[in-house]
Design an enzyme around this catalytic site. Sequence first.
Site, PDB file in Angstrom:
ATOM      1  N   THR A  73       0.283  -8.274   0.779  1.00  0.00           N
ATOM      2  CA  THR A  73      -0.649  -8.613  -0.300  1.00  0.00           C
ATOM      3  C   THR A  73      -1.666  -9.647   0.177  1.00  0.00           C
ATOM      4  OG1 THR A  73       1.031  -8.155  -1.965  1.00  0.00           O
ATOM      5  CG2 THR A  73      -0.788  -9.576  -2.646  1.00  0.00           C
ATOM      6  N   GLN A 181       2.248   0.855   4.674  1.00  0.00           N
ATOM      7  CA  GLN A 181       3.207   1.978   4.740  1.00  0.00           C
ATOM      8  C   GLN A 181       2.984   2.818   6.000  1.00  0.00           C
ATOM      9  OE1 GLN A 181       5.785   2.517   2.735  1.00  0.00           O
ATOM     10  NE2 GLN A 181       5.280   1.093   1.090  1.00  0.00           N
ATOM     11  N   SER A 201       2.884  -5.287   6.882  1.00  0.00           N
ATOM     12  CA  SER A 201       3.850  -6.167   6.202  1.00  0.00           C
ATOM     13  C   SER A 201       5.219  -6.024   6.855  1.00  0.00           C
ATOM     14  CB  SER A 201       3.936  -5.767   4.730  1.00  0.00           C
ATOM     15  OG  SER A 201       4.960  -6.498   4.092  1.00  0.00           O
ATOM     16  N   HIS A 203       8.377  -6.591   5.801  1.00  0.00           N
ATOM     17  CA  HIS A 203       9.606  -6.112   5.148  1.00  0.00           C
ATOM     18  C   HIS A 203       9.661  -4.594   4.999  1.00  0.00           C
ATOM     19  CE1 HIS A 203       8.400  -5.556   0.750  1.00  0.00           C
ATOM     20  NE2 HIS A 203       7.352  -6.202   1.202  1.00  0.00           N
ATOM     21  N   THR A 239       0.809 -24.700   8.185  1.00  0.00           N
ATOM     22  CA  THR A 239       1.750 -24.674   9.310  1.00  0.00           C
ATOM     23  C   THR A 239       2.357 -23.280   9.447  1.00  0.00           C
ATOM     24  OG1 THR A 239       2.202 -27.001   8.964  1.00  0.00           O
ATOM     25  CG2 THR A 239       3.811 -25.775  10.279  1.00  0.00           C
ATOM     26  N   CYS A 327       6.560  -2.931  -7.079  1.00  0.00           N
ATOM     27  CA  CYS A 327       5.921  -4.049  -7.783  1.00  0.00           C
ATOM     28  C   CYS A 327       5.453  -3.629  -9.160  1.00  0.00           C
ATOM     29  CB  CYS A 327       4.759  -4.621  -6.984  1.00  0.00           C
ATOM     30  SG  CYS A 327       4.374  -3.754  -5.529  1.00  0.00           S
TER      31      CYS A 327
HETATM   32  N1  PLP Z   1       0.205  -2.230   0.347  1.00  0.00           N
HETATM   33  C1  PLP Z   1       1.090  -1.241   0.247  1.00  0.00           C
HETATM   34  C2  PLP Z   1       0.643   0.153   0.534  1.00  0.00           C
HETATM   35  C3  PLP Z   1       2.411  -1.503  -0.102  1.00  0.00           C
HETATM   36  O1  PLP Z   1       3.289  -0.490  -0.191  1.00  0.00           O
HETATM   37  C4  PLP Z   1       2.785  -2.832  -0.366  1.00  0.00           C
HETATM   38  C5  PLP Z   1       4.161  -3.154  -0.805  1.00  0.00           C
HETATM   39  O2  PLP Z   1       4.800  -2.368  -1.455  1.00  0.00           O
HETATM   40  C6  PLP Z   1       1.823  -3.850  -0.225  1.00  0.00           C
HETATM   41  C7  PLP Z   1       0.537  -3.508   0.127  1.00  0.00           C
HETATM   42  C8  PLP Z   1       2.162  -5.270  -0.457  1.00  0.00           C
HETATM   43  O3  PLP Z   1       2.960  -5.773   0.592  1.00  0.00           O
HETATM   44  P1  PLP Z   1       3.881  -7.061   0.366  1.00  0.00           P
HETATM   45  O4  PLP Z   1       5.037  -6.611  -0.467  1.00  0.00           O
HETATM   46  O5  PLP Z   1       4.285  -7.476   1.733  1.00  0.00           O
HETATM   47  O6  PLP Z   1       3.035  -8.065  -0.321  1.00  0.00           O
END
Ligand code: PLP
Length: 385
Positions: A73, A181, A201, A203, A239, A327
């Site tokens: 994000t 993704q 990202s 995770h 930091t 989300c």
């Molecule tokens: N963009 C996409 C396509 C995602 O699938 C996600 C998370 O589901 C994000 C952005 C946001 O990533 P993060 O959860 O690391 O903020």
Amino acid sequence: MTAPIYLDHAATTPVRPEVLEAMLPYFGARFGNPSSVHRWGREARVALDEARERVAHCLGARSDEIVFTSCGTEGDNLAVLGAWRAARAEGRTGVVTTPIEHKAVLAAVHQAGMEGADQRMLAVDANGTVDRASFDELASTSAAVCSIMWINNEIGTMQQIPELAAAATVRGIVFHTDAVQAFGKVPIDLRTLPVNLLAISGHKIGAPKGVGALFVRRGTPMQPLFFGGAQDRGRRPGTENVAFAVGLAHAAELTLAECASECARLTSMRDALEAAILERIPDAVIHGRGGERAPHIINVSVPGCDAESLLMALDLRGIACSGGSACQSGSAGASHVLQAIGVRGDLAASAVRLSLGCMTTEADIARVADVFPTLAQKARGTAAV
Ligand code: PLP
């Protein structure tokens, strides 16, 4: 009691044991601040520089083009708003995107709109693929920034990023792609891919939640979102999170090494599961299936079936999946992605996303292929009319 099955890898993935192990020293003895000049600081600096170099290498970038972020994000926000704020001074006002982006991009574009940007939404077809004529019309020379996701997180649609990025670059538009993704699912080589900005990202690829990276091509005008110290060349003061940067580097390397074989494995399991669902429920609709798409995402609607009831029934049988993007769960209303590709409201309300990944085995798929259609048929008639 059979083991539970996790089919929500598009929401998040477990931290890989090797990644955790690589990170642990930086929570302990190697705790230094990379900006300190003493031995603890130097040790942390070396680890951070190495992590940056390794992430850059995985993407075909140079290490000074990698900005560590707190998540996908933040990378998307920094890309869209940072580039828009830098470009508006030159009189370019347009910010171009698609209606199927993650909210991390859509909300940033909306914010740019509040600051005076002219927001332009590209048309997408029934599979979510960007319409080229609409791109040619809206991504004109008056546009400052164009942000198009590589792989959609809800339906898996894959865009022609190399082609779109090349067309944007010719028009002098700063091009960003949300590759959150896509990393590990498509080859990414920034030596030849003409994007200015690209976000990943941790995770989603076996690193912890709370770390990501934004590629910023040398020479791309950018303004920071945070203000403070000179870390990350002022593009991202604060930091640095050394342990998480090390984890991201490790996870990126492992993911990349397995990319081809893992994509083949996931594609074959996805196809088998889709075929099994369609065989038992011929009127089930798999969204985005007609276009080019990612190997790990199935988004399926069973007409007349309420997604929440089905998700609960699946959960009771030990199968974890989601109703769309993680989300968005908990927020009211149908998926903006399904709406944008023209899915009827009642069908959108029955959509369930099954996302495959490192934890998925063929035995899991065989069990889900058996249980899912049975539960979906039972849940028919639960949908509000
Ligand atoms: N963009 C996409 C396509 C995602 O699938 C996600 C998370 O589901 C994000 C952005 C946001 O990533 P993060 O959860 O690391 O903020």
